[in-house]
Design a protein around this motif. Structure first.
Motif, PDB file in Angstrom:
ATOM      1  N   GLU A   1       0.867  -1.177   0.000  1.00 31.01           N
ATOM      2  CA  GLU A   1       0.000   0.000   0.000  1.00 31.01           C
ATOM      3  C   GLU A   1       0.906   1.229   0.000  1.00 31.01           C
ATOM      4  O   GLU A   1       1.953   1.229   0.631  1.00 31.01           O
ATOM      5  CB  GLU A   1      -0.864  -0.007   1.261  1.00 31.01           C
ATOM      6  CG  GLU A   1      -1.771   1.183   1.403  1.00 31.01           C
ATOM      7  CD  GLU A   1      -2.620   1.101   2.658  1.00 31.01           C
ATOM      8  OE1 GLU A   1      -3.754   0.592   2.559  1.00 31.01           O
ATOM      9  OE2 GLU A   1      -2.132   1.539   3.720  1.00 31.01           O
ATOM     10  N   ILE A   2       0.498   2.256  -0.725  1.00 23.98           N
ATOM     11  CA  ILE A   2       1.259   3.506  -0.741  1.00 23.98           C
ATOM     12  C   ILE A   2       0.336   4.602  -0.236  1.00 23.98           C
ATOM     13  O   ILE A   2      -0.775   4.766  -0.743  1.00 23.98           O
ATOM     14  CB  ILE A   2       1.797   3.835  -2.150  1.00 23.98           C
ATOM     15  CG1 ILE A   2       2.785   2.749  -2.605  1.00 23.98           C
ATOM     16  CG2 ILE A   2       2.470   5.216  -2.160  1.00 23.98           C
ATOM     17  CD1 ILE A   2       3.296   2.894  -4.015  1.00 23.98           C
ATOM     18  N   THR A   3       0.803   5.314   0.760  1.00 22.92           N
ATOM     19  CA  THR A   3       0.003   6.383   1.343  1.00 22.92           C
ATOM     20  C   THR A   3       0.510   7.729   0.844  1.00 22.92           C
ATOM     21  O   THR A   3       1.647   8.103   1.135  1.00 22.92           O
ATOM     22  CB  THR A   3       0.069   6.339   2.886  1.00 22.92           C
ATOM     23  OG1 THR A   3      -0.389   5.054   3.314  1.00 22.92           O
ATOM     24  CG2 THR A   3      -0.802   7.410   3.506  1.00 22.92           C
TER      25      THR A   3
ATOM     26  N   TYR B   1      -3.314   3.997  -1.648  1.00 23.93           N
ATOM     27  CA  TYR B   1      -3.503   3.167  -2.831  1.00 23.93           C
ATOM     28  C   TYR B   1      -3.095   1.731  -2.561  1.00 23.93           C
ATOM     29  O   TYR B   1      -2.039   1.481  -1.979  1.00 23.93           O
ATOM     30  CB  TYR B   1      -2.677   3.708  -4.006  1.00 23.93           C
ATOM     31  CG  TYR B   1      -3.139   5.071  -4.424  1.00 23.93           C
ATOM     32  CD1 TYR B   1      -4.224   5.225  -5.284  1.00 23.93           C
ATOM     33  CD2 TYR B   1      -2.519   6.213  -3.939  1.00 23.93           C
ATOM     34  CE1 TYR B   1      -4.671   6.471  -5.648  1.00 23.93           C
ATOM     35  CE2 TYR B   1      -2.958   7.474  -4.295  1.00 23.93           C
ATOM     36  CZ  TYR B   1      -4.035   7.601  -5.142  1.00 23.93           C
ATOM     37  OH  TYR B   1      -4.488   8.845  -5.498  1.00 23.93           O
ATOM     38  N   SER B   2      -3.945   0.813  -2.997  1.00 24.96           N
ATOM     39  CA  SER B   2      -3.635  -0.615  -2.919  1.00 24.96           C
ATOM     40  C   SER B   2      -4.355  -1.293  -4.082  1.00 24.96           C
ATOM     41  O   SER B   2      -5.277  -0.729  -4.677  1.00 24.96           O
ATOM     42  CB  SER B   2      -4.084  -1.199  -1.580  1.00 24.96           C
ATOM     43  OG  SER B   2      -5.476  -0.997  -1.405  1.00 24.96           O
ATOM     44  N   LEU B   3      -3.917  -2.509  -4.382  1.00 24.70           N
ATOM     45  CA  LEU B   3      -4.556  -3.274  -5.456  1.00 24.70           C
ATOM     46  C   LEU B   3      -5.870  -3.861  -4.973  1.00 24.70           C
ATOM     47  O   LEU B   3      -5.969  -4.288  -3.825  1.00 24.70           O
ATOM     48  CB  LEU B   3      -3.632  -4.421  -5.884  1.00 24.70           C
ATOM     49  CG  LEU B   3      -3.069  -4.351  -7.310  1.00 24.70           C
ATOM     50  CD1 LEU B   3      -2.326  -3.064  -7.534  1.00 24.70           C
ATOM     51  CD2 LEU B   3      -2.230  -5.533  -7.614  1.00 24.70           C
TER      52      LEU B   3
ATOM     53  N   LEU C   1      -7.416  -0.584  -8.896  1.00 22.82           N
ATOM     54  CA  LEU C   1      -6.792   0.069  -7.751  1.00 22.82           C
ATOM     55  C   LEU C   1      -7.840   0.581  -6.793  1.00 22.82           C
ATOM     56  O   LEU C   1      -8.885   1.069  -7.211  1.00 22.82           O
ATOM     57  CB  LEU C   1      -5.971   1.286  -8.207  1.00 22.82           C
ATOM     58  CG  LEU C   1      -4.524   1.141  -8.574  1.00 22.82           C
ATOM     59  CD1 LEU C   1      -3.884   2.504  -8.720  1.00 22.82           C
ATOM     60  CD2 LEU C   1      -3.746   0.289  -7.611  1.00 22.82           C
ATOM     61  N   ASN C   2      -7.518   0.470  -5.533  1.00 20.02           N
ATOM     62  CA  ASN C   2      -8.326   1.011  -4.458  1.00 20.02           C
ATOM     63  C   ASN C   2      -7.733   2.363  -4.077  1.00 20.02           C
ATOM     64  O   ASN C   2      -6.536   2.448  -3.798  1.00 20.02           O
ATOM     65  CB  ASN C   2      -8.176   0.084  -3.254  1.00 20.02           C
ATOM     66  CG  ASN C   2      -9.493  -0.285  -2.675  1.00 20.02           C
ATOM     67  OD1 ASN C   2     -10.517   0.292  -2.994  1.00 20.02           O
ATOM     68  ND2 ASN C   2      -9.439  -1.278  -1.804  1.00 20.02           N
ATOM     69  N   GLU C   3      -8.544   3.406  -4.066  1.00 24.54           N
ATOM     70  CA  GLU C   3      -8.082   4.714  -3.614  1.00 24.54           C
ATOM     71  C   GLU C   3      -8.946   5.103  -2.421  1.00 24.54           C
ATOM     72  O   GLU C   3     -10.155   5.252  -2.557  1.00 24.54           O
ATOM     73  CB  GLU C   3      -8.230   5.745  -4.732  1.00 24.54           C
ATOM     74  CG  GLU C   3      -7.802   7.140  -4.329  1.00 24.54           C
ATOM     75  CD  GLU C   3      -8.057   8.170  -5.415  1.00 24.54           C
ATOM     76  OE1 GLU C   3      -7.076   8.686  -5.975  1.00 24.54           O
ATOM     77  OE2 GLU C   3      -9.252   8.438  -5.708  1.00 24.54           O
ATOM     78  N   VAL C   4      -8.320   5.230  -1.263  1.00 27.65           N
ATOM     79  CA  VAL C   4      -9.047   5.587  -0.053  1.00 27.65           C
ATOM     80  C   VAL C   4      -8.636   7.009   0.330  1.00 27.65           C
ATOM     81  O   VAL C   4      -7.453   7.300   0.508  1.00 27.65           O
ATOM     82  CB  VAL C   4      -8.732   4.611   1.109  1.00 27.65           C
ATOM     83  CG1 VAL C   4      -9.444   5.034   2.378  1.00 27.65           C
ATOM     84  CG2 VAL C   4      -9.099   3.191   0.723  1.00 27.65           C
TER      85      VAL C   4
END
Length: 169
Positions: free
Chosen positions: A17-19, A82-84, A67-70
């Motif tokens: 995950e990349i913040t 961001y995470s897959l 991609l998941n964008e929270v």
């Protein structure tokens, strides 16, 4: 067409995950500068090297469900993680991306602060210049960040370490 998208997905998957959007931008830029095959074009921007292409690819990957964008409220601003997604993981398993040693470099970068990666990417952006000129540019262009000479030295050492990681194992 999706080859470059898959590389970005691979980078995010390797990092778990990349913040932060800024952190993601800097990680891809640094990886590109240490010879990983990312093709996005970067220009110098407010927070150092920035790629509109990368921003658009991330948006497309989110829209495709890969991609998941929270979006999280952090004090007075928003931060993105961001995470897959499961679909993204499946897609990546069917479209292998081979970039030897990228995972080690990305995990290492992901453990650094966005502020430090901004400095590292700025040093790399001006890498053709003598160190003294690069330092002068950093102190001028990034005066609000208040980087020290020690931090600039650390950025140079970090770049050397990353380049070593990218080539061996």
């Amino acid at each position: 067409m999706l080859k470059d998208h898959a590389k970005i997905m691979h980078a995010i998957a390797a990092s778990s995950e990349i913040t932060g959007r800024k952190k993601l931008q800097k990680m891809v830029y640094i990886a590109k500068k240490i010879d990983f095959p990312f093709h996005e074009k970067f220009a110098f921007h407010f927070y150092g090297p920035y790629s509109e292409e990368l921003t658009l690819r991330i948006e497309e990957l989110c829209n495709m469900g890969f991609l998941n964008e929270v979006k999280e409220k952090k004090g007075g601003y928003y931060q993105y993680r961001y995470s897959l997604t499961e679909t993204g993981t499946e897609f990546l398993s069917l479209n292998e991306v081979e970039m030897a040693h990228l995972e080690d470099c990305l995990r290492d970068m992901n453990g650094q602060s966005a502020r430090f990666l901004e400095l590292v990417s700025t040093v790399l952006y001006f890498e053709g210049l003598p160190k003294e000129e690069v330092q002068e540019k950093i102190f001028t262009l990034k005066s609000k960040q208040r980087y020290t000479e020690e931090e600039v030295d650390r950025a140079y050492e970090y770049i050397t370490d990353l380049k070593g990681k990218a080539r061996i194992h």
